[in-house]
Design a protein around this motif. Structure first.
Motif, PDB file in Angstrom:
ATOM      1  N   LEU A 263       0.859  -1.185   0.000  1.00  0.00           N
ATOM      2  CA  LEU A 263       0.000   0.000   0.000  1.00  0.00           C
ATOM      3  C   LEU A 263       0.891   1.230   0.000  1.00  0.00           C
ATOM      4  O   LEU A 263       1.753   1.380   0.856  1.00  0.00           O
ATOM      5  CB  LEU A 263      -0.899  -0.009   1.237  1.00  0.00           C
ATOM      6  N   LEU A 264       0.679   2.105  -0.986  1.00  0.00           N
ATOM      7  CA  LEU A 264       1.518   3.292  -1.156  1.00  0.00           C
ATOM      8  C   LEU A 264       0.681   4.554  -1.110  1.00  0.00           C
ATOM      9  O   LEU A 264      -0.359   4.635  -1.763  1.00  0.00           O
ATOM     10  CB  LEU A 264       2.244   3.252  -2.503  1.00  0.00           C
ATOM     11  N   ASN A 265       1.151   5.548  -0.341  1.00  0.00           N
ATOM     12  CA  ASN A 265       0.615   6.903  -0.467  1.00  0.00           C
ATOM     13  C   ASN A 265       1.478   7.651  -1.471  1.00  0.00           C
ATOM     14  O   ASN A 265       2.704   7.708  -1.322  1.00  0.00           O
ATOM     15  CB  ASN A 265       0.644   7.629   0.876  1.00  0.00           C
ATOM     16  N   ARG A 266       0.830   8.204  -2.487  1.00  0.00           N
ATOM     17  CA  ARG A 266       1.565   8.942  -3.513  1.00  0.00           C
ATOM     18  C   ARG A 266       0.903  10.302  -3.687  1.00  0.00           C
ATOM     19  O   ARG A 266      -0.285  10.399  -4.004  1.00  0.00           O
ATOM     20  CB  ARG A 266       1.565   8.188  -4.842  1.00  0.00           C
ATOM     21  N   SER A 267       1.671  11.326  -3.476  1.00  0.00           N
ATOM     22  CA  SER A 267       1.158  12.682  -3.644  1.00  0.00           C
ATOM     23  C   SER A 267       1.163  13.034  -5.127  1.00  0.00           C
ATOM     24  O   SER A 267       2.122  12.704  -5.850  1.00  0.00           O
ATOM     25  CB  SER A 267       2.049  13.647  -2.855  1.00  0.00           C
ATOM     26  N   PRO A 268       0.074  13.687  -5.620  1.00  0.00           N
ATOM     27  CA  PRO A 268      -1.068  14.213  -4.871  1.00  0.00           C
ATOM     28  C   PRO A 268      -2.272  13.259  -4.859  1.00  0.00           C
ATOM     29  O   PRO A 268      -2.587  12.635  -5.870  1.00  0.00           O
ATOM     30  CB  PRO A 268      -1.422  15.488  -5.647  1.00  0.00           C
ATOM     31  N   ASP A 269      -2.917  13.180  -3.724  1.00  0.00           N
ATOM     32  CA  ASP A 269      -4.260  12.591  -3.543  1.00  0.00           C
ATOM     33  C   ASP A 269      -4.402  11.172  -4.087  1.00  0.00           C
ATOM     34  O   ASP A 269      -5.429  10.812  -4.660  1.00  0.00           O
ATOM     35  CB  ASP A 269      -5.318  13.468  -4.225  1.00  0.00           C
TER      36      ASP A 269
ATOM     37  N   ARG B 144      -5.382  -1.527  -7.537  1.00  0.00           N
ATOM     38  CA  ARG B 144      -6.515  -0.651  -7.232  1.00  0.00           C
ATOM     39  C   ARG B 144      -6.006   0.693  -6.728  1.00  0.00           C
ATOM     40  O   ARG B 144      -4.893   0.805  -6.206  1.00  0.00           O
ATOM     41  CB  ARG B 144      -7.393  -1.323  -6.175  1.00  0.00           C
ATOM     42  N   LYS B 145      -6.843   1.720  -6.877  1.00  0.00           N
ATOM     43  CA  LYS B 145      -6.563   3.037  -6.317  1.00  0.00           C
ATOM     44  C   LYS B 145      -7.680   3.425  -5.369  1.00  0.00           C
ATOM     45  O   LYS B 145      -8.841   3.038  -5.562  1.00  0.00           O
ATOM     46  CB  LYS B 145      -6.431   4.094  -7.422  1.00  0.00           C
ATOM     47  N   TYR B 146      -7.333   4.206  -4.348  1.00  0.00           N
ATOM     48  CA  TYR B 146      -8.307   4.693  -3.368  1.00  0.00           C
ATOM     49  C   TYR B 146      -8.277   6.219  -3.392  1.00  0.00           C
ATOM     50  O   TYR B 146      -7.205   6.824  -3.291  1.00  0.00           O
ATOM     51  CB  TYR B 146      -7.966   4.172  -1.966  1.00  0.00           C
ATOM     52  N   THR B 147      -9.434   6.818  -3.534  1.00  0.00           N
ATOM     53  CA  THR B 147      -9.511   8.265  -3.696  1.00  0.00           C
ATOM     54  C   THR B 147     -10.517   8.864  -2.722  1.00  0.00           C
ATOM     55  O   THR B 147     -11.390   8.168  -2.203  1.00  0.00           O
ATOM     56  CB  THR B 147      -9.911   8.629  -5.134  1.00  0.00           C
ATOM     57  N   GLY B 148     -10.402  10.155  -2.527  1.00  0.00           N
ATOM     58  CA  GLY B 148     -11.317  10.881  -1.652  1.00  0.00           C
ATOM     59  C   GLY B 148     -10.590  11.736  -0.641  1.00  0.00           C
ATOM     60  O   GLY B 148     -11.057  12.813  -0.261  1.00  0.00           O
ATOM     61  N   HIS B 149      -9.421  11.266  -0.186  1.00  0.00           N
ATOM     62  CA  HIS B 149      -8.657  12.024   0.793  1.00  0.00           C
ATOM     63  C   HIS B 149      -7.882  13.141   0.081  1.00  0.00           C
ATOM     64  O   HIS B 149      -7.861  13.224  -1.147  1.00  0.00           O
ATOM     65  CB  HIS B 149      -7.697  11.102   1.535  1.00  0.00           C
ATOM     66  N   ARG B 150      -7.201  13.963   0.877  1.00  0.00           N
ATOM     67  CA  ARG B 150      -6.410  15.063   0.328  1.00  0.00           C
ATOM     68  C   ARG B 150      -4.971  14.945   0.803  1.00  0.00           C
ATOM     69  O   ARG B 150      -4.706  14.809   1.994  1.00  0.00           O
ATOM     70  CB  ARG B 150      -6.998  16.417   0.753  1.00  0.00           C
ATOM     71  N   GLN B 151      -4.028  14.999  -0.163  1.00  0.00           N
ATOM     72  CA  GLN B 151      -2.605  15.004   0.159  1.00  0.00           C
ATOM     73  C   GLN B 151      -1.860  15.699  -0.970  1.00  0.00           C
ATOM     74  O   GLN B 151      -1.772  15.183  -2.083  1.00  0.00           O
ATOM     75  CB  GLN B 151      -2.066  13.576   0.336  1.00  0.00           C
ATOM     76  N   THR B 152      -1.333  16.882  -0.684  1.00  0.00           N
ATOM     77  CA  THR B 152      -0.606  17.635  -1.695  1.00  0.00           C
ATOM     78  C   THR B 152       0.812  17.996  -1.274  1.00  0.00           C
ATOM     79  O   THR B 152       1.730  17.990  -2.083  1.00  0.00           O
ATOM     80  CB  THR B 152      -1.358  18.939  -2.038  1.00  0.00           C
ATOM     81  N   LYS B 153       1.017  18.288   0.015  1.00  0.00           N
ATOM     82  CA  LYS B 153       2.330  18.763   0.447  1.00  0.00           C
ATOM     83  C   LYS B 153       2.846  18.105   1.715  1.00  0.00           C
ATOM     84  O   LYS B 153       4.019  18.281   2.072  1.00  0.00           O
ATOM     85  CB  LYS B 153       2.294  20.270   0.648  1.00  0.00           C
TER      86      LYS B 153
END
Length: 616
Positions: free
Chosen positions: A491-497, A511-520
């Motif tokens: 599982l990877l968090n990749r900016s942005p969002d 798969r991708k999971y969307t809805g949250h916010r991550q930019t900086k």
């Protein structure tokens, strides 16, 4: 298959274990009036003729296949008389006499007859026939060796196995078994339990792959179909968070669906001691302690009280560990006695009972970003932005540089099955070759040439050989890495969002999971729940997001934190119904399934978590 009108069918017996019970006691025959007469003295059973070939008028299930599977299941569980009666009443035999004979030949080690019968069972593929013959000859060879009939075994090796175009390495392994002086040594080296064990039954199961299933029904086929149905229901149950065995096993009488009220979506405790942003959380291995790292240059170890009659367990601040710089990485030892912390280039080892700093390690030249303890508890690995992974023993003595990676390492994890090390990081100019294999750079390589802008990589290394197995390249910053319990998914968090689920075995995006916010900001997500069924992440909008792993459905958006980012979430390793989150608002929230007393006060129709109070 249907009986010939005047033929005598095979007798009932176990379908997956061979015809150990074969014999006339449960046999039956068809008389001229179409009546099946059991030969064990029981009342004759009239054969039932039903219209059509499907189980029901509105069903696509073939009646003959269904009945044959029922007969097999009855035999498997010991209802041999019932199986024989069903065969008589339906006119369908689970399998032909040829198949019954084949089973008996295998179980009685009548190898020549078994090979001859094999060719009459519909194995049309030439390679499949050769593979099946190899399995039979291999069993024959091993049994001869076990009986210490070495000369006969050698004849089988030369005249039966070698002509089948066996892989030379496999043939070499088989021939080396002739050096075993004792049957016990042979069984151990071959991974085989002998002629009197289950090896012949295992051979039958393996031979099923080459014989058409309509001729020789695969073992326990009905049970396999039920398991598939249960697994499908589990995957469709987006709130599934309980074991599927024991008292909570699936029922055959109703479709499975978990109640949403058992899902952790209520804040039961708020921990408010840190004086600045809280960045990282890590649970102890037993789930009773929680470590939090903050920009306030401290790590706090929190303790959860014992279970009581009260619906909410008490929390307490156990230890405050002071550092000269903000803390960005944590890791508990396997026995929870030591906590590693990373603060700038320093590694500190803390006694978790006394809060005493055991040792400070200064091997890294840039910030230390990750730790992992070795599965055998012989030490730990540390990694940092200086491209290297260092191996330490449990006393904090440096052993060696375990690896030098082509990335500034931001996180690393050893898979739960202990076979691979997975790391993520940013490619940047360095004194080492920026290639995944880590070998010396080719002649003429210009090491000062910068890589593509913001190129990040995921690298997978074999734990034993330390060689790179795979490399995946990403655009956008990778800030978080987690591995599922079965070691299959990353599982990877990749900016942005963007949160991505990768299959490590196939090396591809699932798969991708969307809805949250991550930019900086650095956001750390994780798997959670029973069998890692959920994906949970913080967000720069101050909420916690929970998705169903297999479908990608957004289940919950939990509010409650104040302004700023929710920086890290961590699921309790021993409690599927508890996780923690930390935030820029300086607090830590413990999320649990709502206690009964809270359900009326906070019905949570919209899936919003509500704080029930705080402990400090």
């Amino acid at each position: 298959m249907r009986y010939p009108e005047q033929a005598e069918p095979s007798s009932a017996g176990p379908s997956s274990a061979g015809l150990d019970h074969a014999g006339p006691s449960n046999g039956h025959h068809v008389n001229g009036n179409g009546v099946q007469k059991l030969t064990n003295g029981k009342q004759a059973v009239a054969r039932v003729s039903l219209p059509g070939s499907h189980l029901y008028d509105d069903s696509d299930v073939d009646r003959e296949e269904f009945v044959r599977l029922v007969i097999q299941s009855l035999r498997d569980v010991g209802y041999h008389g019932s199986a024989a009666t069903l065969e008589a009443e339906s006119g369908y035999a689970m399998e032909s006499q040829q198949v019954a004979d084949f089973r008996r030949y295998i179980l009685e080690a009548r190898w020549s007859k078994a090979e001859n019968a094999l060719q009459r069972l519909g194995v049309e593929d030439r390679e499949g026939l050769w593979d099946a013959r190899f399995l039979i000859s291999q069993q024959k060879y091993l049994e001869l060796l076990e009986a210490q009939r070495t000369t006969d075994a050698l004849q089988v090796l030369r005249n039966e196995l070698a002509p089948l175009d066996v892989d030379p390495e496999q043939l070499h392994i088989l021939s080396s078994l002739m050096m075993c002086s004792q049957p016990e040594d042979l069984r151990q080296r071959a991974g085989w339990d002998g002629a009197t064990g289950k090896s012949r039954h295992i051979l039958l199961d393996n031979l099923h792959r080459y014989i058409p299933p309509s001729v020789m029904v695969p073992p326990r086929r009905f049970s396999a179909l039920l398991h598939q149905a249960n697994e499908y229901q589990r995957q469709q149950c987006v709130y599934h968070n309980i074991p599927t065995s024991g008292s909570s096993a699936f029922s055959l009488f109703a479709d499975h669906e978990c109640d949403k009220t058992g899902f952790p979506r209520v804040t039961t405790t708020i921990l408010e001691v840190h004086t600045d942003q809280v960045w990282v959380l890590d649970w102890s291995r037993d789930g009773n302690l929680l470590a939090s790292a903050s920009n306030d240059k401290s790590v706090i170890i929190w303790g959860i009280g014992p279970e009581t009659e009260m619906p909410i367990r008490e929390w307490e601040k156990r230890l405050v560990l002071k550092h000269p710089y903000p803390v960005i990485s944590l890791a508990w030892s396997l026995d929870n006695s030591i906590l590693l912390t990373g603060s700038e280039t320093h590694i500190k080892m803390w006694n978790t009972k006394t809060g005493i700093c055991i040792r400070t390690l200064d091997e890294h030249s840039e910030p230390v970003t990750a730790f992992v303890w070795l599965p055998d508890n012989s030490g730990f690995l540390s990694a940092g932005m200086d491209f290297k992974i260092v191996l330490w023993n449990t006393d904090g003595q440096r052993q060696e540089t375990w690896a030098t990676l082509p990335v500034r390492i931001t996180q690393m994890v050893i898979t739960p099955d202990s076979t691979r090390l997975v790391a993520i990081g940013l490619v940047a100019p360095s004194p080492v070759d920026a290639r995944p294999d880590g070998d010396a750079p080719p002649t003429g390589t210009n090491m000062s040439t910068p890589p593509p802008k913001e190129q990040h990589r995921l690298l997978v290394y074999d734990m034993d050989s330390r060689r790179n197995e795979s490399c995946m390249v990403f655009e956008g910053e990778l800030t978080s890495l987690s591995i599922s319990e079965n070691s299959q998914y990353a599982l990877l968090n990749r900016s942005p969002d963007d949160i991505q689920l990768l299959d490590l075995n196939l090396g591809r995006l699932v798969r991708k999971y969307t809805g949250h916010r991550q930019t900086k900001h650095i956001i750390r997500s994780c798997f959670g729940g029973f069998e890692s069924n959920f994906v949970v992440s913080g967000s720069e909008d101050g909420n916690v997001y929970v998705w169903h792993r297999d479908t990608g459905v957004l289940l919950e958006m939990l509010d409650g934190h104040g302004e700023g980012s929710v920086n890290c979430v961590a699921w309790n390793p021993s409690n599927e119904r508890m996780f923690a989150s930390c935030s820029d608002d300086r607090t830590i929230r413990i999320w649990e399934a709502p206690p009964d007393m809270m359900l009326e006060e906070y019905p949570l129709q919209k899936g919003k978590g509500k704080a029930s109070g705080s402990r400090t």
